[in-house]
Design a protein around this motif. Structure first.
Motif, short mmCIF file in Angstrom:
data_model
loop_
_atom_site.label_atom_id
_atom_site.label_comp_id
_atom_site.label_asym_id
_atom_site.label_seq_id
_atom_site.Cartn_x
_atom_site.Cartn_y
_atom_site.Cartn_z
N THR A 1 2.02 -8.34 -6.06
CA THR A 1 1.84 -7.06 -6.82
C THR A 1 1.97 -6.35 -7.74
OG1 THR A 1 2.04 -5.80 -4.35
CG2 THR A 1 2.24 -4.23 -6.42
N ARG B 1 1.32 -1.42 0.07
CA ARG B 1 -0.67 -0.25 -0.32
C ARG B 1 0.93 1.11 -0.18
NH1 ARG B 1 0.02 1.74 5.13
NH2 ARG B 1 0.21 0.33 6.86
N ARG C 1 2.23 5.02 1.06
CA ARG C 1 2.23 5.34 1.90
C ARG C 1 2.63 6.86 2.14
NH1 ARG C 1 6.86 3.72 6.22
NH2 ARG C 1 8.76 3.78 4.04
#
Length: 121
Positions: free
Chosen positions: A104, A71, A73
């Motif tokens: 990913t 994710r 950040r």
């Protein structure tokens, strides 16, 4: 600097073998470096790389054993890391994580009829 030390896999200065590449090839190489580095630093177990080239799209997939999805950040001005997925967002056409969180991926559109990687001859 290597991925084990929190950096990308390839030096920012490039390498002699990489001279003459297209901007698309440079972008793909940087995204591969960032995703593999993330897998090494934040993943678990072995890290796998798969490159698919169906039709007019290149898809990069990096898999590791960590079910926690990658994710983006926020990185502070003085932080030495935390910008990799921002680079992926800017350079790739799309990116995401599989439902199991272990892979990913990023895609790039390849213009038809235009070379994106120099020939070996």
């Amino acid at each position: 600097m290597s991925a084990a030390h929190g950096g990308s896999l390839w030096p920012a200065s490039g390498c002699g073998m990489c001279a003459g590449r297209s901007p698309l090839a440079d972008n793909i190489a940087l995204v591969v470096s960032e995703l593999v580095s993330n897998g090494v630093e934040h993943g678990a177990g072995d890290v796998g790389l798969r490159v698919r080239y169906p039709d007019d799209e290149i898809r990069i997939e990096v898999t590791d054993g960590n079910p926690a999805p990658a994710r983006m950040r926020s990185a502070g001005d003085d932080d030495e890391s935390g910008r990799g997925l921002l680079l992926v967002t800017v350079l790739a056409r799309k990116w995401g994580v599989t439902n199991d969180g272990r892979t990913t991926w990023a895609t790039f559109r390849v213009p038809s009829g235009r070379p994106w990687w120099p020939s070996s001859t």
